[in-house]
Design a protein around this motif. Structure first.
Motif, short mmCIF file in Angstrom:
data_model
loop_
_atom_site.label_atom_id
_atom_site.label_comp_id
_atom_site.label_asym_id
_atom_site.label_seq_id
_atom_site.Cartn_x
_atom_site.Cartn_y
_atom_site.Cartn_z
N PHE A 158 0.80 -1.22 0.00
CA PHE A 158 0.00 0.00 0.00
C PHE A 158 0.84 1.27 0.00
O PHE A 158 0.50 2.24 -0.68
CB PHE A 158 -0.96 -0.01 1.19
N PHE A 159 1.94 1.28 0.72
CA PHE A 159 2.77 2.49 0.79
C PHE A 159 3.83 2.53 -0.31
O PHE A 159 4.09 3.59 -0.87
CB PHE A 159 3.45 2.59 2.16
N LEU A 160 4.46 1.39 -0.59
CA LEU A 160 5.56 1.38 -1.55
C LEU A 160 5.10 1.09 -2.98
O LEU A 160 5.66 1.64 -3.93
CB LEU A 160 6.62 0.34 -1.13
N GLU A 161 4.10 0.22 -3.13
CA GLU A 161 3.66 -0.17 -4.47
C GLU A 161 2.45 0.63 -4.95
O GLU A 161 2.12 0.59 -6.14
CB GLU A 161 3.33 -1.67 -4.49
N GLY A 162 1.76 1.32 -4.04
CA GLY A 162 0.66 2.18 -4.44
C GLY A 162 -0.68 1.51 -4.64
O GLY A 162 -1.61 2.12 -5.18
N PHE A 163 -0.84 0.25 -4.20
CA PHE A 163 -2.13 -0.41 -4.33
C PHE A 163 -3.08 0.07 -3.23
O PHE A 163 -2.65 0.58 -2.19
CB PHE A 163 -1.96 -1.93 -4.25
N GLU A 164 -4.36 -0.12 -3.45
CA GLU A 164 -5.37 0.29 -2.50
C GLU A 164 -6.34 -0.86 -2.24
O GLU A 164 -6.65 -1.64 -3.15
CB GLU A 164 -6.15 1.51 -3.01
N ALA A 165 -6.81 -0.95 -0.99
CA ALA A 165 -7.80 -1.97 -0.62
C ALA A 165 -8.47 -1.51 0.66
O ALA A 165 -7.85 -0.84 1.49
CB ALA A 165 -7.13 -3.33 -0.41
N PRO A 166 -9.72 -1.86 0.86
CA PRO A 166 -10.41 -1.48 2.10
C PRO A 166 -9.83 -2.21 3.30
O PRO A 166 -9.41 -3.37 3.19
CB PRO A 166 -11.86 -1.91 1.84
N GLU A 167 -9.79 -1.51 4.43
CA GLU A 167 -9.41 -2.11 5.71
C GLU A 167 -8.02 -2.77 5.68
O GLU A 167 -7.78 -3.72 6.41
CB GLU A 167 -10.46 -3.14 6.15
N PHE A 168 -7.12 -2.25 4.85
CA PHE A 168 -5.76 -2.80 4.78
C PHE A 168 -5.78 -4.29 4.43
O PHE A 168 -4.94 -5.07 4.87
CB PHE A 168 -5.06 -2.58 6.13
N ALA A 169 -6.74 -4.68 3.62
CA ALA A 169 -7.00 -6.10 3.34
C ALA A 169 -6.33 -6.54 2.05
O ALA A 169 -6.93 -6.51 0.97
CB ALA A 169 -8.50 -6.36 3.28
N ALA A 170 -5.10 -6.99 2.15
CA ALA A 170 -4.36 -7.44 0.98
C ALA A 170 -5.02 -8.64 0.32
O ALA A 170 -4.79 -8.91 -0.87
CB ALA A 170 -2.92 -7.78 1.36
N ILE A 171 -5.85 -9.35 1.05
CA ILE A 171 -6.48 -10.55 0.51
C ILE A 171 -7.32 -10.24 -0.73
O ILE A 171 -7.39 -11.05 -1.65
CB ILE A 171 -7.34 -11.26 1.59
N VAL A 172 -7.92 -9.05 -0.80
CA VAL A 172 -8.78 -8.74 -1.94
C VAL A 172 -7.96 -8.48 -3.20
O VAL A 172 -8.50 -8.45 -4.31
CB VAL A 172 -9.70 -7.53 -1.65
N LEU A 173 -6.65 -8.29 -3.05
CA LEU A 173 -5.80 -8.00 -4.20
C LEU A 173 -5.50 -9.24 -5.04
O LEU A 173 -4.88 -9.15 -6.10
CB LEU A 173 -4.50 -7.35 -3.75
N LEU A 174 -5.93 -10.40 -4.57
CA LEU A 174 -5.71 -11.62 -5.35
C LEU A 174 -6.46 -11.59 -6.68
O LEU A 174 -6.13 -12.35 -7.59
CB LEU A 174 -6.15 -12.85 -4.54
N ASP A 175 -7.43 -10.72 -6.80
CA ASP A 175 -8.17 -10.58 -8.05
C ASP A 175 -7.52 -9.58 -9.00
O ASP A 175 -8.04 -9.34 -10.10
CB ASP A 175 -9.62 -10.15 -7.77
N ASP A 176 -6.40 -8.99 -8.58
CA ASP A 176 -5.71 -7.97 -9.38
C ASP A 176 -4.40 -8.56 -9.91
O ASP A 176 -3.47 -8.79 -9.13
CB ASP A 176 -5.44 -6.74 -8.51
N PRO A 177 -4.29 -8.83 -11.21
CA PRO A 177 -3.07 -9.44 -11.75
C PRO A 177 -1.81 -8.62 -11.45
O PRO A 177 -0.75 -9.20 -11.17
CB PRO A 177 -3.34 -9.52 -13.25
N LYS A 178 -1.90 -7.30 -11.51
CA LYS A 178 -0.74 -6.47 -11.22
C LYS A 178 -0.31 -6.61 -9.76
O LYS A 178 0.88 -6.66 -9.45
CB LYS A 178 -1.03 -5.01 -11.55
N ALA A 179 -1.29 -6.68 -8.87
CA ALA A 179 -0.97 -6.86 -7.45
C ALA A 179 -0.35 -8.23 -7.21
O ALA A 179 0.58 -8.38 -6.41
CB ALA A 179 -2.22 -6.68 -6.61
N CYS A 180 -0.84 -9.25 -7.90
CA CYS A 180 -0.26 -10.59 -7.75
C CYS A 180 1.18 -10.62 -8.22
O CYS A 180 2.03 -11.28 -7.61
CB CYS A 180 -1.11 -11.61 -8.52
N THR A 181 1.46 -9.90 -9.29
CA THR A 181 2.85 -9.81 -9.76
C THR A 181 3.71 -9.13 -8.71
O THR A 181 4.84 -9.57 -8.44
CB THR A 181 2.91 -9.03 -11.09
N ALA A 182 3.19 -8.07 -8.10
CA ALA A 182 3.94 -7.36 -7.06
C ALA A 182 4.15 -8.24 -5.84
O ALA A 182 5.23 -8.24 -5.23
CB ALA A 182 3.20 -6.08 -6.67
N MET A 183 3.14 -9.01 -5.45
CA MET A 183 3.28 -9.90 -4.29
C MET A 183 4.29 -11.01 -4.57
O MET A 183 5.08 -11.38 -3.70
CB MET A 183 1.92 -10.50 -3.91
#
Length: 315
Positions: free
Chosen positions: A25-50
């Motif tokens: 969230f701070f370094l890569e610039g992704f956003e999600a409610p409640e600091f919930a990285a789990i919802v980013l599994l539906d985002d291909p760019k976020a999965c690449t970052a993870m």
């Protein structure tokens, strides 16, 4: 020897990752409610970052010649969080299952270079991770967390870890749910700047109470989401409970939880100092099994810890 037995008997601590959420969230610039990285599994760019995020830590483990505890990104995966995330309970549980599959693909790519790699199902609090305002009794906590833990068991995780526990009853409920599901469990408490849980309990009292209520169910305990300066003095007393500490996942920042909660910029502290502080603390924790980081930390911090704790790693 099983992978869990290898972890518990290893001559040098396994590594794990750092602050996944703060990195995303701070370094890569992704956003999600409640600091919930789990919802980013539906985002291909976020999965690449993870994937890139975890591979940096695995590269350190490869260099250090040690095993690795590979976390799922499921800290906000308790079904209690589903309404806040705009999901149904079943949709959130499916994301927990997907999270196991995601890290399994990473393990498959690294298993010939880092061994063993244990898949760790991360269980976060049903309420806030910094305050016990939404504290649940043990029976309620067991009921709330059992669905996610059952999902992890069905996907074949190696263990689960209850992260940022603010009070004993929730830790007890999760430990009981894990035992019922046949999974090894680790409990990690978070502390304030005075070294006590947000409830005011000491780490030692929390460990003793959890052990008493669960027949010593946790494999070991950890402290996470606090700077080493916040809890070092508790270890220095060298009371009997210190032998139950098996993991350290500290924050980079010396800020309090209240200050971190409103921070608009990431405080990543000093990675070199972070490593030295862990070298000092390792002398106080005789059964240290896993080292990593929490909020504000990344592969630099864990790399500096490894420089001190793993012979032969390059500075």
């Amino acid at each position: 020897m099983t992978q869990i037995e290898t972890l518990l008997s290893a001559e040098k601590p396994f590594l794990t990752d750092g602050g996944l959420e703060t990195s995303l969230f701070f370094l890569e610039g992704f956003e999600a409610p409640e600091f919930a990285a789990i919802v980013l599994l539906d985002d291909p760019k976020a999965c690449t970052a993870m994937r890139r995020y975890f591979e940096r830590f695995l590269a350190t483990a490869e260099q250090a010649g040690t095993g690795f505890v590979l976390d799922t990104n499921t800290w906000r995966g308790c079904v209690e969080w589903a309404p806040e995330l705009g999901l149904s309970a079943n949709e959130l549980l499916q994301l927990s299952r997907d999270a196991v599959g995601f890290v399994r693909t990473i393990r498959d790519q690294w298993k010939d270079r880092v061994s063993p790699i244990l898949i760790n199902g991360v269980v976060g609090p049903a309420g806030d991770g910094y305050t016990p305002e939404t504290a649940h009794d043990a029976q309620t906590a067991q009921s709330l967390h059992s669905p996610q833990i059952a999902s992890f068991a069905a996907e074949g995780v190696d263990l689960i870890s209850a992260i940022t526990m603010t009070h004993v009853d929730e830790a007890v409920g999760i430990a009981r749910a894990a035992t019922a599901a046949g999974l090894p469990v680790v409990v990690s408490f978070t502390v304030e700047t005075d070294g006590c849980l947000p409830t005011g309990e000491t780490i030692g009292d929390a460990i003793r109470a959890t052990d008493a209520a669960t027949r010593n169910a946790p494999l070991y305990y950890m402290v996470n989401c606090a700077h080493p300066d916040h809890f070092r003095s508790a270890f220095e007393a060298q009371e009997d409970w210190v032998w139950r500490i098996g993991g350290l996942r500290a924050n980079a920042s010396r800020l309090s939880h209240a200050e971190l909660d409103i921070a608009e910029e990431l405080d990543d502290g000093d990675p070199t100092e972070f490593g030295q502080l862990h070298a000092d603390m390792a002398r106080l924790v005789p059964n240290l099994r896993v080292v990593g980081g929490c909020c504000g930390t990344d592969h630099r911090h864990v790399g500096c810890v490894s420089q001190h704790l793993h012979a032969g790693i390059k500075p």
